[in-house]
Design an enzyme around this catalytic site. Structure first.
Site, PDB file in Angstrom:
ATOM      1  N   PRO A  27      34.694  -8.284 -10.085  1.00 38.36           N
ATOM      2  CA  PRO A  27      34.825  -7.510 -11.323  1.00 38.36           C
ATOM      3  C   PRO A  27      35.933  -6.473 -11.159  1.00 38.36           C
ATOM      4  CG  PRO A  27      32.526  -7.689 -10.637  1.00 38.36           C
ATOM      5  CD  PRO A  27      33.357  -8.161  -9.485  1.00 38.36           C
ATOM      6  N   GLU A  28      36.830  -6.421 -12.115  1.00 30.38           N
ATOM      7  CA  GLU A  28      37.962  -5.486 -12.094  1.00 30.38           C
ATOM      8  C   GLU A  28      37.966  -4.718 -13.411  1.00 30.38           C
ATOM      9  OE1 GLU A  28      40.410  -4.746  -9.922  1.00 30.38           O
ATOM     10  OE2 GLU A  28      40.533  -6.396  -8.476  1.00 30.38           O
ATOM     11  N   THR A  29      37.291  -3.582 -13.431  1.00 30.26           N
ATOM     12  CA  THR A  29      37.325  -2.770 -14.650  1.00 30.26           C
ATOM     13  C   THR A  29      38.704  -2.144 -14.812  1.00 30.26           C
ATOM     14  OG1 THR A  29      36.434  -0.887 -13.428  1.00 30.26           O
ATOM     15  CG2 THR A  29      34.853  -2.293 -14.600  1.00 30.26           C
TER      16      THR A  29
ATOM     17  N   THR B  80      37.741  -6.878 -16.736  1.00 27.24           N
ATOM     18  CA  THR B  80      38.415  -8.121 -16.357  1.00 27.24           C
ATOM     19  C   THR B  80      37.728  -8.650 -15.106  1.00 27.24           C
ATOM     20  OG1 THR B  80      40.097  -7.276 -14.827  1.00 27.24           O
ATOM     21  CG2 THR B  80      40.558  -7.087 -17.190  1.00 27.24           C
TER      22      THR B  80
END
Length: 572
Positions: A282-284, A207
């Protein structure tokens, strides 16, 4: 003699030969292990020693006592950040319990140096290997209770227990101060701050928070949201990697829709938008494997670099144009709300969320049924609208006594002049009318919010050495966001001016009673205002002390510095 020459030649060849590859600790392990801090720094030192396109530099101190580093990749071996190239800056480990970017960036810089991936000709890549060094050194296995790997990782807080991703305006830490110096000297066109998510469960591994585009201004913001970001998403989709906006849902399920995360200037990308840098977080997804998360983080960075390199001149031109958007006399938005009239719909890939009895309490608890995936259209609210404006002044005048704020402005390389002589200047001055203060500590502060001010025009004396900060400079937005007290992350709201909120002189009622009576007798206008307030305000009418205090505050005895905001707007 021949043997000695042969030995020397052989040794020279052996030690000058560049390694075919340098495996990272992540690659050497089982896919669930993240590098330690010492391993990470040694790795970059080896890259620097072996590849002429890599340079590692110390850039300031951190609270840990260890230096902050940057690692630069430049295809032409010229590491001058002022050359005519775009710059992508990558920050890692601001939350070291979320180390995906740390390991992914090590592989990225090696693959650029070895040309394993496409080498950008018009773009320099600058990586901060680890930002929160002290947090990374605080290595543990349990502080990320909801996260699926790696086996060991760092801690969110730094050595002084600050969350560094809340420190980009107040700058309580050496880390933040070093970042601001390096950021302003690099002036990156694109900024990435690698993270791992918290919150809901869903099918996506990746995400992303695309910084609130409205804060970038009209032209640059439209380019970012309509061209740049979609171009990155398309690149990721071509790699069979789905990208969805950061799922900003924590106590419920996302299938009803969600809003864009608002990254105000306290956050890394909120800070960088003040200087017109295109920003991503970036939000893994925390519940996907560490190996998967590192892979998609790597691929996102590659996509961003490639897109930037293909469009580098356009990006730089639009950024340059956008610096002139907010001129003196125009309106600048200092607060925002979600625009609920603008909604897009996402084909969201989630898992069915439901309630079932808790094994602990017996009460209903939320759980996601991974055996029941779904794809459904859900609303996404990704647009904000201004809820409060301020007119842009020509400049701000700040007395040199406010050195703490002035030092931060200098740290951020804000242009200024100093008065050479004592000078009378016509200014707009603010009085703090009302504010609320947090009842709980937040990152070392009891911050203010809902601040309201009144404004008047007056002529004031400033002395030689006092500062004037013009808004006619690329850092204009930083000045407005920090010096306008009603702005969400203003210096006022971060407690830099709390001394003005306390009276220093008072009165003894039994003495001031006679003075107050005399003041009303000699000033009929004051007397009329006083009587009108007594008639309209019963609580005031019933309180003798409130009436006496009102007269005191409307007299020359009342100190002028109380609630007087000591930053002044020059509009003429």
């Amino acid at each position: 003699m021949r043997f000695l020459l042969f030995t020397l030649l052989f040794s020279t060849l052996m030690f000058s030969q560049k390694p075919v590859s340098l495996q990272t600790p992540f690659e050497k392990g089982n896919g669930n292990q993240s590098t330690t801090y010492d391993e990470c720094i040694r790795y970059y030192q080896d890259l620097d020693a072996n590849y002429s396109t890599i340079q590692m530099i110390e850039k300031g101190k951190t609270d840990s006592g260890k230096p902050l580093h940057i690692v630069i990749f430049s295809e032409n071996k010229n590491f001058d950040v002022n050359q005519n190239k775009a710059i992508v800056l990558v920050n890692n480990g601001i939350h070291p319990g979320e180390p995906d970017g740390i390991d992914a960036s090590m592989m990225l810089m090696r693959d650029l140096a070895t040309a394993k991936i496409k080498v950008p000709k018009n773009t320099m890549v600058v990586v901060i290997p680890v930002y929160n060094i002290d947090g990374m050194l605080n290595r543990n296995t349990s502080s990320r209770a909801n996260q699926n790997g790696p086996e060991e990782y760092g801690f969110r807080g730094n050595a002084r227990n600050f969350d560094l991703n809340r420190d980009f305006i107040k700058s309580d830490t050496k880390n933040s101060r070093s970042f601001q110096e390096l950021y302003r000297s690099i002036n990156p066109d694109v900024f990435l701050d690698n993270h791992v998510s918290n919150g809901a469960d869903y099918q996506y591994t990746f995400t992303c928070i695309a910084t609130q585009h409205e804060r970038l201004g009209t032209t640059l913001g439209n380019y970012f949201i309509n061209e740049f970001y979609p171009g990155i998403v398309q690149s990721m989709n071509q790699k069979k990697i789905d990208v969805v906006p950061y799922v900003n849902v924590h106590s419920t399920t996302p299938d009803k829709g969600f809003e864009q995360f608002t990254d105000t200037p306290r956050y890394a990308t909120g800070y960088t938008t003040l200087f017109n840098t295109l920003g991503f977080v970036p939000e893994t997804h925390m519940l996907k494997s560490f190996k998967e998360r590192v892979k998609v983080t790597y691929e996102f960075m590659v996509s961003v670099i490639n897109y930037t390199d293909a469009n580098w001149q356009k990006i730089k031109d639009i950024r340059s144009e956008s610096y002139n958007e907010y001129k003196a006399g125009t309106n600048y938005p200092i607060d925002w709300t979600i625009d609920s009239t603008k909604v897009s719909y996402i084909d969201f890939k989630g898992f069915e969320g439901k309630n079932k009895p808790s094994d602990i309490s017996g009460k209903d608890r939320l759980f996601y049924d991974r055996s029941k995936p779904f794809t459904k259209k859900i609303p996404f609210y990704g647009n904000y609208k201004p809820s409060k404006f301020v007119s842009v002044p020509k400049s701000y005048a700040i007395p040199q006594s406010q050195w703490q704020v002035i030092d931060l402005l200098k740290l951020n390389k804000i242009d200024y002049t100093q008065l050479k002589n004592d000078t009378i200047i016509e200014v707009e001055s603010y009085k703090i009318d009302s504010y609320q203060t947090s009842k709980s500590p937040y990152e070392g502060h009891y911050g203010h919010y809902n601040t309201k001010v009144s404004k008047k025009t007056e002529k004031l004396k400033f002395v030689a050495g006092d500062y004037v900060f013009s808004t006619k400079q690329p850092a204009a937005k930083y000045l407005l966001e920090t010096l306008e007290p009603e702005a969400v992350d203003s210096y006022f709201n971060w407690n830099f001016f709390d001394a003005i909120l306390q009276q220093k002189e008072y009165f003894s009622a039994y003495v001031f009673e006679d003075v107050a009576k005399e003041l009303l007798d000699i000033n009929p206008i004051l007397k009329a205002e006083f009587d009108a307030k007594k008639q309209s305000d019963k609580a005031f009418s019933d309180s003798g002390s409130a009436q006496l205090d009102w007269i005191y505050r409307h007299s020359d005895y009342y100190e002028k510095s109380h609630l007087q905001y000591p930053v002044y707007r020059i509009v003429k």
